[in-house]
Motif scaffolding. Sequence first.
Motif, PDB file in Angstrom:
ATOM      1  N   SER A   6       0.899  -1.303  -0.038  1.00  0.00           N
ATOM      2  CA  SER A   6       0.192   0.047  -0.041  1.00  0.00           C
ATOM      3  C   SER A   6       0.961   1.410  -0.028  1.00  0.00           C
ATOM      4  CB  SER A   6      -0.995   0.079   1.130  1.00  0.00           C
ATOM      5  OG  SER A   6      -0.118  -0.107   2.494  1.00  0.00           O
ATOM      6  N   ASN A  21      -4.243  -7.190 -10.193  1.00  0.00           N
ATOM      7  CA  ASN A  21      -5.439  -6.438 -10.063  1.00  0.00           C
ATOM      8  C   ASN A  21      -5.326  -5.800  -8.550  1.00  0.00           C
ATOM      9  OD1 ASN A  21      -6.357  -6.781 -12.553  1.00  0.00           O
ATOM     10  ND2 ASN A  21      -7.316  -8.658 -11.800  1.00  0.00           N
ATOM     11  N   HIS A  22      -4.993  -6.770  -7.539  1.00  0.00           N
ATOM     12  CA  HIS A  22      -5.170  -6.300  -6.021  1.00  0.00           C
ATOM     13  C   HIS A  22      -4.404  -7.089  -5.221  1.00  0.00           C
ATOM     14  CE1 HIS A  22      -7.148  -6.745  -1.935  1.00  0.00           C
ATOM     15  NE2 HIS A  22      -7.642  -5.610  -2.237  1.00  0.00           N
ATOM     16  N   ASP A  62      -5.327 -11.713  -8.524  1.00  0.00           N
ATOM     17  CA  ASP A  62      -5.177 -10.988  -7.255  1.00  0.00           C
ATOM     18  C   ASP A  62      -3.840 -11.555  -6.515  1.00  0.00           C
ATOM     19  OD1 ASP A  62      -7.226  -9.602  -7.647  1.00  0.00           O
ATOM     20  OD2 ASP A  62      -8.576 -10.489  -6.600  1.00  0.00           O
ATOM     21  N   ASN A  88      -3.472  -3.350 -12.512  1.00  0.00           N
ATOM     22  CA  ASN A  88      -4.504  -4.198 -13.601  1.00  0.00           C
ATOM     23  C   ASN A  88      -3.788  -4.758 -14.705  1.00  0.00           C
ATOM     24  OD1 ASN A  88      -6.590  -4.092 -11.549  1.00  0.00           O
ATOM     25  ND2 ASN A  88      -6.862  -1.919 -12.336  1.00  0.00           N
ATOM     26  N   ASN A 133      -4.621  -4.225   1.891  1.00  0.00           N
ATOM     27  CA  ASN A 133      -6.061  -4.317   0.850  1.00  0.00           C
ATOM     28  C   ASN A 133      -5.633  -2.994  -0.306  1.00  0.00           C
ATOM     29  OD1 ASN A 133      -8.594  -4.470  -0.279  1.00  0.00           O
ATOM     30  ND2 ASN A 133      -9.428  -2.925   1.244  1.00  0.00           N
ATOM     31  N   THR A 134      -4.696  -3.353  -1.190  1.00  0.00           N
ATOM     32  CA  THR A 134      -4.083  -2.501  -2.139  1.00  0.00           C
ATOM     33  C   THR A 134      -4.547  -2.819  -3.652  1.00  0.00           C
ATOM     34  OG1 THR A 134      -2.135  -2.414  -0.820  1.00  0.00           O
ATOM     35  CG2 THR A 134      -2.022  -1.679  -3.315  1.00  0.00           C
ATOM     36  N   GLN A 135      -5.269  -1.572  -4.108  1.00  0.00           N
ATOM     37  CA  GLN A 135      -5.620  -1.928  -5.693  1.00  0.00           C
ATOM     38  C   GLN A 135      -4.430  -1.954  -6.561  1.00  0.00           C
ATOM     39  OE1 GLN A 135      -8.956  -2.475  -6.348  1.00  0.00           O
ATOM     40  NE2 GLN A 135      -8.023  -2.912  -8.529  1.00  0.00           N
ATOM     41  N   ASP A 166       1.382   5.525 -11.449  1.00  0.00           N
ATOM     42  CA  ASP A 166       0.408   4.449 -11.649  1.00  0.00           C
ATOM     43  C   ASP A 166      -0.476   4.549 -12.834  1.00  0.00           C
ATOM     44  OD1 ASP A 166      -0.585   7.120 -10.578  1.00  0.00           O
ATOM     45  OD2 ASP A 166      -2.605   5.520 -10.126  1.00  0.00           O
TER      46      ASP A 166
END
Length: 193
Positions: free
Chosen positions: A51, A85-86, A101, A96, A91-93, A63
């Motif tokens: 994160s 993706n994640h 994930d 993509n 809990n990091t986006q 990004d």
Amino acid sequence: MRIVIINYGAGNIQSIKFAIQRLGFEAVLSDNEAEIRNADKVIFPGVGEASSAMEKLRATGLDKVIPTLTQPVLGICLGMQLMCNHCEEGNTQGLNIFDVDVVKFDGSEKVPQIGWNQIESLKSDLFKGISESEYMYLVHSFYVPLTNEAIATTNYGIKYASALQEKNFYGVQFHPEKSSKAGAQILQNFLEL
């Protein structure tokens, strides 16, 4: 050849730069969009926490830049994970690029995985001259489950994707810059893509 290592405060930047120098090339550390876009090869390193690393990328606009690159890009360790993706860590986006994930080892394995482990099911020019079951150096607590984009796997209690490819984007969970001759060969192969 213009080689840029994306500089966003990741921990293993200098060791990658020295590994590239040992191959006879110079790499530039940069967070400049134009410099990154004009590179022939881009290396996206990473050692740290997902994160906070993603926050640094957002703060510089990288990004938005990284997913649009068209030259060969190599994500290393956290760099590869951020291209997914994640990530469960923080809990990091992610960016993509890889449609999968990143999850935490469930605790039946010793976490983090630190040390040498084998890569298998090799499927890319990135692994030219690398023998099946070659040992690579890894340090990580989170992993990428098996996916269609996997170009190498590793077994650590469970089998997971230790390398990924989607078009011009490559990712390796292991550290080629710390993986002796075989790691140097993988870096050389990337520079020859």
